[in-house]
Design a protein around this motif. Structure first.
Motif, PDB file in Angstrom:
ATOM      1  N   MET A 190      -6.385  -0.415   5.815  1.00  0.00           N
ATOM      2  CA  MET A 190      -5.643  -1.643   5.529  1.00  0.00           C
ATOM      3  C   MET A 190      -6.290  -2.878   6.140  1.00  0.00           C
ATOM      4  O   MET A 190      -6.126  -3.993   5.627  1.00  0.00           O
ATOM      5  N   CYS A 207       1.239  -7.415   8.938  1.00  0.00           N
ATOM      6  CA  CYS A 207       1.592  -6.282   8.087  1.00  0.00           C
ATOM      7  C   CYS A 207       2.784  -5.569   8.691  1.00  0.00           C
ATOM      8  O   CYS A 207       3.185  -5.853   9.820  1.00  0.00           O
ATOM      9  N   GLU A 212       0.856  -1.192   0.000  1.00  0.00           N
ATOM     10  CA  GLU A 212       0.000   0.000   0.000  1.00  0.00           C
ATOM     11  C   GLU A 212       0.888   1.236   0.000  1.00  0.00           C
ATOM     12  O   GLU A 212       1.707   1.422   0.908  1.00  0.00           O
ATOM     13  N   VAL A 223       0.408  -7.275   4.057  1.00  0.00           N
ATOM     14  CA  VAL A 223       0.437  -5.936   3.460  1.00  0.00           C
ATOM     15  C   VAL A 223       1.606  -5.151   4.043  1.00  0.00           C
ATOM     16  O   VAL A 223       1.812  -5.134   5.261  1.00  0.00           O
ATOM     17  N   CYS A 283      -0.198   4.922   2.919  1.00  0.00           N
ATOM     18  CA  CYS A 283      -1.087   4.144   3.795  1.00  0.00           C
ATOM     19  C   CYS A 283      -1.682   4.957   4.937  1.00  0.00           C
ATOM     20  O   CYS A 283      -2.566   4.470   5.634  1.00  0.00           O
TER      21      CYS A 283
END
Length: 230
Positions: A73, A107, A64, A83, A67
């Motif tokens: 997210m 993430c 992303e 991610v 972000c």
């Protein structure tokens, strides 16, 4: 259990149990401001992230770009394995990192200015919402190039941005920050330099559709297959 913490509806009890165990959710600076100033914006934001989550479902490694605090997210983390969120503002990255670690989310967050460097790693897919309109036109090619550098050859990239035709209806705050607005045609033309296939969608409020582009408030574009460049 104390009667004060027992719901009158048994199916709702898990909500109170979870709240007691984990506390209430903190939405972060971006979402908190939206909730206080214009809650409708959160529905638009989440609809954009939901679109990305459905299109990219099943991907293993996703990037992303821009972000913010990582609020949206969470929708991607329902459908993809991992991610990596990047943003040029350390305050947002600090917030996102702290809360992702506290909740054990799969993430990570990094400070990256996409117009100056490519993020680390390689990715099956990437997405970028509400960022390109803030990039100086003379630096826009660096945005595309640095994203393409870390995408796999058959990678997918989704970009979302306000439609230039909706600019007269934007807030004063938005108009000040939006220095690189696109129409459906100019967005598609720019993206075709870097991707073999480009698909444009219209968006009004929470609804993504294939309607008349000039009447769309927001544009979502999908690029598939990275071209060789440089």
């Amino acid at each position: 259990m104390n009667e004060q913490t027992r719901s009158k509806e048994a199916q709702y009890q898990i909500q109170f149990d979870t709240l007691q165990e984990m506390g209430s959710v903190q939405m972060g600076p971006y979402a908190s401001h939206s909730w206080r100033s214009d809650p409708r914006r959160l529905t638009f934001l989440l609809a954009r992230y939901k679109f990305c989550s459905k299109i990219l479902a099943g991907k293993s490694r996703v990037l992303e770009i821009g972000c913010s605090d990582g609020y949206g997210m969470r929708l991607l983390l329902q459908t993809v394995e991992f991610v990596h969120g990047v943003d040029f503002d350390p305050l947002f990255i600090e917030w996102g990192t702290k809360h992702a670690q506290a909740e054990g989310l799969n993430c990570k967050f990094s400070v990256v200015d996409i117009t100056e460097q490519a993020p680390s790693g390689n990715y099956e897919a990437a997405y970028s919402l509400d960022l390109i309109e803030h990039i100086e036109p003379e630096k826009e090619h660096l945005y595309w190039e640095n994203i393409c550098k870390v995408l796999e050859p058959h990678g997918v990239f989704i970009v979302g941005t306000p439609n230039i035709t909706a600019a007269p209806y934007a807030s004063e705050w938005s108009q000040e920050g939006h220095i690189n607005l696109k129409s459906a045609d100019t967005l598609k033309t720019a993206m075709q330099e870097y991707f073999h296939n480009v698909f444009i969608f219209s968006m009004n409020d929470e609804v993504v559709h294939t309607g008349f582009y000039p009447m769309a408030h927001y544009l979502m574009a999908i690029g598939v297959g990275v071209r060789q460049f440089g």
